[in-house]
Write an enzyme that holds these catalytic residues in place. Structure first.
Site, PDB file in Angstrom:
ATOM      1  N   ASP A   1     -34.146 -38.410  47.589  1.00 53.97           N
ATOM      2  CA  ASP A   1     -34.818 -38.156  46.559  1.00 53.97           C
ATOM      3  C   ASP A   1     -35.752 -37.219  47.227  1.00 53.97           C
ATOM      4  O   ASP A   1     -35.912 -36.872  48.275  1.00 53.97           O
ATOM      5  CB  ASP A   1     -35.662 -39.324  45.935  1.00 53.97           C
ATOM      6  CG  ASP A   1     -36.849 -39.008  45.226  1.00 53.97           C
ATOM      7  OD1 ASP A   1     -36.560 -38.360  44.064  1.00 53.97           O
ATOM      8  OD2 ASP A   1     -37.889 -39.589  45.339  1.00 53.97           O
TER       9      ASP A   1
ATOM     10  N   ASP B   1     -39.162 -35.575  45.096  1.00 55.81           N
ATOM     11  CA  ASP B   1     -40.394 -35.898  44.688  1.00 55.81           C
ATOM     12  C   ASP B   1     -41.080 -37.385  45.222  1.00 55.81           C
ATOM     13  O   ASP B   1     -40.511 -38.309  44.817  1.00 55.81           O
ATOM     14  CB  ASP B   1     -40.981 -35.900  43.302  1.00 55.81           C
ATOM     15  CG  ASP B   1     -40.426 -34.439  43.020  1.00 55.81           C
ATOM     16  OD1 ASP B   1     -41.136 -33.306  43.367  1.00 55.81           O
ATOM     17  OD2 ASP B   1     -39.683 -34.346  41.958  1.00 55.81           O
TER      18      ASP B   1
END
Ligand code: XBP
Ligand code: MG
Length: 265
Positions: A20, A22
């Site tokens: 991922d 953020d």
């Protein structure tokens, strides 16, 4: 040719790390995306302003365009909707992306501890790398380029981002897409996430997942994660295991040996 009795081991060996962006590669939300949203709102003459606690509530919804709609529903039922609301949201989002990528270009957001080290270790050992994120593709390449290496986007075989799948996290679609593009089985990969929505997405695609929490996500429900850490850690910045501790033999940071041990458990 590989002896047939080794097929099972080869197939289930760790082959790829999927990240991922953020909150996981970098703490981008509070001092990055939030600030850029507010700049876009002010520039458009809107009286919208997202403070730090409110943004925490808004993070329940992934995706910037989706988050603006959620804000209107939750906090601004009074605000008169224009006939072209979709277009206005798209314009605001484009402005927000411009402000956000400019902030990254100024070196405004560093990577989290241990991220560059783990990526370099993975590259040195020939592991495959991918990104599975909700954010806009330009945001990913700007972060990689300015916080990691000017060529870092090319280190990732797949960068699955933004509207490439219609259903954003917590739906598993972005991870399904990534696995399909890499032609890998979930049992051959380890995912890295920072939030409950991210964990549900990775879990939904059958992936073992390592969580590194941050201030917005420390109270999330991480049931089912392979491991929950405060951060990946560096030799001089030891990690803490917050859930599902595993024996680390004195290791103070997350490395590929630990990753492989998680795959066996
Ligand atoms: C990230 C997001 C993103 C960013 C904003 O979630 O929710 O929406 O906050 O990005 P995750 P855009 O880390 O779970 O992928 O404004 O570009 O959509
Ligand atoms: Mg995240």
């Amino acid at each position: 040719m590989r002896p047939q009795h080794l097929d099972f081991f080869v197939e289930m060996t760790l082959q790829a790390l999927i990240f991922d962006v953020d909150g996981t590669l970098a703490d981008t939300e509070r001092d990055g995306h939030r600030v850029a949203f507010n700049q876009a709102f002010a520039e458009a003459g809107l009286d919208w302003h997202w403070d730090v606690p409110m943004y925490g509530e808004l993070l329940a919804v992934t995706g910037g365009k989706e988050r603006m709609r959620f804000y209107l529903d939750r906090f601004r039922p009074d605000w008169p909707r224009p006939a072209d609301l979709d277009a206005q949201i798209a314009r605001l989002h484009a402005a927000k992306t411009r402000h956000y990528t400019a902030l990254l270009a100024r070196g405004g957001i560093p990577l989290r501890p241990g991220v560059a080290r783990l990526l370099n270790e993975a590259r040195a050992q020939g592991l495959r790398l991918a990104i599975a994120t909700t954010t806009t593709p330009e945001n990913v390449t700007a972060l990689l380029e300015h916080a990691l290496d000017p060529r870092a986007a090319s280190w990732f075989e797949v960068i699955a981002a933004g509207d490439i799948v219609p259903a954003k996290k917590p739906a598993p679609d972005i991870y399904h897409y990534t696995l399909e593009k890499m032609n890998l089985d979930p049992g051959q990969c380890l995912a890295f996430e920072d939030s409950e929505n991210g964990l549900r997405s990775a879990q939904g695609a059958g992936l073992r997942t390592v969580i590194t929490i941050n201030d917005y996500t420390r109270d999330h429900d991480f049931t089912g994660a392979a491991l929950v850490l405060d951060q990946l850690g560096e030799p001089a910045i030891p990690f803490s295991m917050l859930a599902n501790p595993v024996p680390v033999n004195g290791r103070t940071f997350f490395d590929l040996e630990l990753a492989r041990r998680l795959m066996e458990s």
